[in-house]
Scaffold this motif. Structure first.
Motif, short mmCIF file in Angstrom:
data_model
loop_
_atom_site.label_atom_id
_atom_site.label_comp_id
_atom_site.label_asym_id
_atom_site.label_seq_id
_atom_site.Cartn_x
_atom_site.Cartn_y
_atom_site.Cartn_z
N GLU A 274 -1.61 8.86 -37.04
CA GLU A 274 -0.38 8.93 -36.25
C GLU A 274 -0.68 8.91 -34.76
OE1 GLU A 274 3.29 12.06 -35.31
OE2 GLU A 274 1.85 12.51 -36.91
N MET A 275 -1.65 9.70 -34.33
CA MET A 275 -1.97 9.76 -32.90
C MET A 275 -2.59 8.44 -32.42
SD MET A 275 -0.72 12.57 -32.03
CE MET A 275 -1.27 12.61 -30.32
N LEU A 276 -3.33 7.78 -33.28
CA LEU A 276 -3.90 6.49 -32.92
C LEU A 276 -2.83 5.42 -32.82
CD1 LEU A 276 -6.37 4.68 -32.40
CD2 LEU A 276 -6.59 4.41 -34.89
N ILE A 281 -4.31 7.50 -28.99
CA ILE A 281 -5.33 8.52 -28.74
C ILE A 281 -6.31 8.53 -29.91
CG2 ILE A 281 -5.77 10.98 -28.44
CD1 ILE A 281 -3.03 11.24 -27.16
N VAL A 282 -7.58 8.33 -29.61
CA VAL A 282 -8.62 8.32 -30.64
C VAL A 282 -9.16 9.74 -30.80
CG1 VAL A 282 -10.87 7.43 -31.32
CG2 VAL A 282 -9.24 5.94 -30.12
N LEU A 283 -9.02 10.31 -31.98
CA LEU A 283 -9.47 11.66 -32.24
C LEU A 283 -10.46 11.70 -33.40
CD1 LEU A 283 -6.08 13.61 -32.03
CD2 LEU A 283 -7.80 13.33 -30.23
N GLU A 284 -11.45 12.54 -33.30
CA GLU A 284 -12.28 12.84 -34.45
C GLU A 284 -11.52 13.82 -35.33
OE1 GLU A 284 -15.49 15.97 -33.38
OE2 GLU A 284 -15.17 14.79 -31.56
N PRO A 285 -11.94 14.02 -36.58
CA PRO A 285 -11.18 14.94 -37.45
C PRO A 285 -10.99 16.33 -36.85
CG PRO A 285 -12.68 13.62 -38.77
CD PRO A 285 -12.98 13.29 -37.34
N ALA A 286 -12.03 16.92 -36.27
CA ALA A 286 -11.88 18.25 -35.67
C ALA A 286 -10.95 18.21 -34.47
CB ALA A 286 -13.25 18.80 -35.27
N GLY A 287 -10.94 17.10 -33.75
CA GLY A 287 -10.07 16.97 -32.60
C GLY A 287 -8.60 16.91 -32.95
N ALA A 288 -8.29 16.55 -34.19
CA ALA A 288 -6.90 16.46 -34.64
C ALA A 288 -6.39 17.76 -35.23
CB ALA A 288 -6.78 15.34 -35.67
#
Length: 417
Positions: A274-276, A281-288
């Motif tokens: 969703e964020m991408l 916004i590119v997030l790693e799993p922990a960042g999400a």
């Protein structure tokens, strides 16, 4: 240490950090604010030079040793992720020699990024198949060589460095009242630092979020002690920690266990996509994790002001197919079956006639001719609406199709999917 003394230490750490990079942005996110009926700010730790907050603690640890006169010090760490990259960046900044111990199984992309950040200041040593083996090797190297081992979270100087996130939030809000701060938890350095920084009668409500497959903080708060989890799901690699740090737990022990949200790994994948797709916004799993926690907190946050700490954006796009797969399975839009079809002309055609107009075959593989009269098929089906599956299964039952749903069977998933 008093709260005031801690804040003074954090202020010194934050001032020193400005030699490396400016404060990360605190951005109001209109998409999430509208979606949840709240004022939602994102603290963008994915925009540090190493795309995670880990640089803060590693830098502070080294800075304080240099200020104490350890000018000839060398350092080491064990990590296959963000801590290694923050460590490498800090080594290069200070012109110090550092050694990073990583498992042999570490993806080449992470090894190369660590090498780029550290340059000639660091050496990388690949040891063991698992992190525990790399960690043991790093500890032995520190013992023999006298190098200072930079821990990822369980040290007062690391906690103090991570707490600079809280100081930046306070300044960036410019007096605006805040109701809640949501933070991811792995080893607990970030969460314990920020909560200690804001400690006091006017402190906001704090909520923490861990991956469902690695609930080290929630388990510790429930049991009233540190517990080493016998098994964890390593998908959310930046937060999949089997045991919360001793110092972080000491500082977080006053929070109730129901303040810890557990996010299912498949749902985290939904949030990443969703964020991408919506925000770019590119997030790693922990960042999400903090953003994903909104789905569990939505009844508590309407009309409130929140800050979500987006902890990192080191995502390897080779993992994107796995992220999409997990998201579809979590949403109920994709399922896997093992079918036993009669070995006769037209049997497959009869089965295909049972599919609905929005059902699509995503995987089809003969496994083995298990009997003279029947054959086994691995079948993956995607659909546009999860409600389509009950009616499909009903049609399969009525047609006498023998099948087993293996979507949630981890053993089958690992072997076949």
């Amino acid at each position: 240490m008093t709260d005031e003394t801690f804040r003074e230490g954090v202020a010194k750490a934050e001032e020193a950090l400005r030699r490396l990079f400016p404060a990360t942005p605190l951005q109001r996110n209109e998409h999430l604010s509208k979606q949840y009926g709240a004022r939602i700010y994102l603290k963008r730790e994915d925009l540090t030079p190493v795309r995670s907050y880990k640089i803060r603690g590693a830098f502070n640890f080294m800075r304080k040793r240099l200020e104490a006169g350890e000018t000839s010090a060398s350092f080491c760490c064990a990590s296959a992720g963000n801590h290694a990259q923050g460590f490498a960046f800090a080594c290069r900044h200070f012109g110090l020699k550092g050694r990073v111990f990583m498992p042999v199984t570490t993806p080449q992309q992470k090894i190369e990024k660590t090498r780029i950040f550290g340059g000639e200041a660091i050496e990388i040593e690949l040891v063991g198949d698992f992190f525990d083996e790399s960690y043991a090797a790093a500890r032995e190297y520190a013992r023999v060589s006298g190098a200072a081992m930079v821990p990822p979270f369980d040290h007062a100087d690391i906690v103090e460095g991570q707490a600079t996130v809280g100081l930046e939030i306070e300044r960036q809000l410019k007096g605006e009242a805040i109701d809640m701060i949501v933070m991811p938890v792995g080893g607990g350095g970030l969460a314990s630092g920020v909560t200690t920084f804001f400690a006091g009668p006017s402190a906001p409500d704090f909520r923490f979020v861990e991956p469902l497959g690695a609930p080290s903080l929630k388990t510790a708060l429930t049991e009233g002690r540190r517990v080493k989890l016998p098994q964890i799901d390593g998908f959310v690699d930046g937060a999949a920690v089997a045991e919360i740090g001793a110092l972080p737990l000491e500082r977080l022990s006053g929070f109730p266990s129901d303040h810890v949200v557990l996010s299912p790994e498949g749902r985290i994948c939904q949030t990443m996509l969703e964020m991408l797709n919506v925000e770019g916004i590119v997030l790693e799993p922990a960042g999400a994790l903090a953003i994903d926690a909104l789905r569990s907190l939505k009844q508590l946050i309407r009309g409130k002001t929140l800050v979500l700490v987006v902890s990192g954006g080191n995502f390897d796009f080779e993992r994107l197919p796995d992220v999409k797969e997990r998201a579809l399975r979590f949403e109920g839009l994709k399922k896997y079956f093992v079918l036993r079809l009669a070995q006769r002309p037209g049997a497959l055609k009869d089965f295909l006639g049972l599919l609905g107009p929005n059902d699509d075959i995503a995987r089809f593989e003969y496994l083995k001719k298990s009997a003279r009269d029947f054959g086994s098929i691995l079948l993956g089906i995607e659909t546009r609406n999860a409600d389509n599956f009950p009616s499909l299964l009903k049609r399969m039952d009525e047609a006498g199709i023998r099948y087993q749903d293996i979507t949630e069977n981890q053993v089958f998933a690992d072997l076949l999917i």
